[in-house]
Design an enzyme around this catalytic site. Structure first.
Site, short mmCIF file in Angstrom:
data_model
loop_
_atom_site.label_atom_id
_atom_site.label_comp_id
_atom_site.label_asym_id
_atom_site.label_seq_id
_atom_site.Cartn_x
_atom_site.Cartn_y
_atom_site.Cartn_z
CG ASP A 271 -3.05 8.13 -1.99
OD1 ASP A 271 -3.14 8.67 -0.88
OD2 ASP A 271 -2.57 6.99 -2.15
CD GLN B 94 -3.93 2.83 6.58
OE1 GLN B 94 -4.61 3.29 7.48
NE2 GLN B 94 -4.45 2.56 5.39
NE ARG C 47 -0.58 1.72 3.63
CZ ARG C 47 0.54 2.43 3.84
NH1 ARG C 47 1.70 1.83 4.10
NH2 ARG C 47 0.53 3.75 3.76
N GLY C 48 0.23 2.42 -0.13
CA GLY C 48 1.00 3.66 -0.23
C GLY C 48 1.28 3.92 -1.70
CB ALA C 49 0.80 6.93 -3.78
NE ARG D 267 -6.19 0.62 -2.20
CZ ARG D 267 -5.57 1.24 -1.18
NH1 ARG D 267 -4.29 1.06 -0.95
NH2 ARG D 267 -6.25 2.05 -0.40
CG ASN E 77 -2.66 11.69 1.82
OD1 ASN E 77 -2.05 10.78 1.25
ND2 ASN E 77 -2.41 12.00 3.08
CE LYS E 78 -5.60 5.77 3.84
NZ LYS E 78 -6.52 4.84 3.17
#
Ligand code: MRU
Length: 408
Positions: free
Chosen positions: A248, A207, A50-52, A96, A258-259
């Site tokens: 992201d 996270q 995960r994470g861009a 995603r 973003n998150k």
């Protein structure tokens, strides 16, 4: 402070994609091995990777994995190679939807394949697979170099011990190595310019609480975990000098996905006069989108919000227990329904049996909404920290400076 002890998140080995299973951190450092593209897509969707920026690497390595497996069954000059490859690239890119880096990584490999299959001296499937593997590994190596450059650009903004606040995990675990927003913190810490780091828990998947805390402890950077709803109180005390977050997808006008929770944090920072930095590589900018209303925000399984997951391991202490656990794992679907809507999934793991148990904490018929990201308007952002420099708005906003910095 040292990043020496941090693991790499994703890599190519033995004709397969290896990744640190981030769903199980910090409990275990399990490594997942993906031998097929479908397996990698499942790992992406479950957030094992995960994470861009890490998703960009996963996209590129996923295409390489297809070339090195199913792709070997086709002639590279035939229409079916192109068609099947395009289908796989589409599936990977859509695994995603929000982080543009995923489709960026896939597109970089598919362009290389297009060039090769269209050339007069087309490569054999094996040669093409080798070329794509090399290109995907190069992209992974570039990720670390890019992160170190953007971290140096960001750290230069802080010339005295600073109290940072960060959200989610934009650290080494969100990239191949080193991190973006947390990378800025690492470089600032090396220069003696980190006083303290506040880490938002980042509901619902935590996270921040599971990953960023773990990274900073490994690296030896002083930090404190807070629940998301505590950031305002901490800011009002004057305990935060700067907010650094990852991204992201960044639009042409500077709106940023973003998150989930980042938007609220940006409003709090503005209210308290605290600079708010969005830290991301050029690959996170999507200049095809004029503003944030065009970003597709991923909605995830409501169960992430409606309960808690507890992970652990069964050690079979009696032959009966061993047989029972084996029977569960032998069936197609190893999900066991428990009382009160609770569920357990059991998988064979080495010599033992790993489990994830999900306990519902909300009423049975609750209705819930679980967007994984939100969009922060450009007006709430002080500057973008990238490997190409720090981008500030001019009198018209971010549009011109972003295009100039990325194209210049
Ligand atoms: O759902 P996740 O964990 O993939 O979300 C990650 C984030 O939102 C990060 O902040 C973002 O990808 C930047 S990572 C350097």
């Amino acid at each position: 402070m040292s990043v020496e002890n941090l693991p790499r998140s994703i890599w190519w080995e033995d004709n397969k994609v290896y990744l640190l299973d981030e769903t199980r951190l910090p409990l275990t450092g399990d490594v997942l091995v993906c031998a097929t593209c479908d397996g990698l897509i499942m790992a992406i969707q479950s957030l094992a990777v995960r994470g861009a920026p890490a998703l960009g690497a996963a996209g590129a390595l996923g295409v390489a994995l297809w070339c090195a497996t199913e792709g070997l069954e086709f002639e590279t000059t035939g229409a079916s190679y192109r068609q099947r490859c395009a289908e796989v690239c589409e599936e990977l890119s859509n695994a995603r939807p929000t982080a543009v880096n995923l489709s960026w990584g896939v597109a970089r490999m598919s362009r290389l394949i297009e060039e090769q299959v269209a050339s007069a001296e087309a490569l054999t499937p094996q040669q093409l697979a080798e070329a794509v593997i090399a290109a995907a590994e190069e992209l992974c190596a570039e990720d670390e170099a890019t992160n170190r450059r953007l971290a140096a650009n960001g750290a230069a903004l802080f010339d005295k011990p600073t109290n940072f606040l960060t959200h989610c995990n934009a650290g080494s675990l969100a990239t191949v190595f080193y991190g973006t927003a947390v990378g800025v913190i690492y470089t600032a810490a090396e220069q003696g310019h980190v006083e303290h780091v506040w880490i938002d828990e980042t509901r619902p998947l935590n996270q921040g609480a599971r990953l960023t805390t773990w990274e900073l402890l490994q690296a030896g950077v002083p930090s404190t975990l807070i629940a998301d709803n505590m950031a305002a109180a901490v800011m009002r005390e004057g305990w935060v000098d700067a907010v650094v977050v990852g991204a992201d997808r960044i639009c042409a006008n500077g709106d940023v996905a973003n998150k989930i929770g980042t938007y609220g944090l940006s409003i709090l920072a503005k209210e308290h006069g605290i600079p708010f930095y969005s830290v991301a590589p050029a690959s996170t900018f999507d200049l095809t989108l004029t503003d944030g209303s065009q970003i597709v925000v991923e909605e995830r399984d409501p169960r992430e919000l409606e309960g808690v997951t507890v992970s652990g391991r069964f050690d079979a202490t009696t032959p009966e227990m061993q047989r029972a656990l084996e029977a569960v794992c032998a069936s197609e679907d190893s999900q066991l329904a428990m009382a009160q809507g609770h569920m357990m999934e059991i998988r064979r793991k080495g010599g033992g049996f790993a489990f994830d148990a999900w306990f519902k904490t909300t009423p049975t018929h609750v209705q819930s909404f679980n967007p994984a990201f939100d969009v922060t308007p450009a007006a709430n952002i002080t500057a973008f920290i990238t490997e190409r420099g720090v981008i500030y708005p001019d009198e018209s906003g971010f549009s011109n400076p972003i295009a100039a910095a990325l194209n210049g």
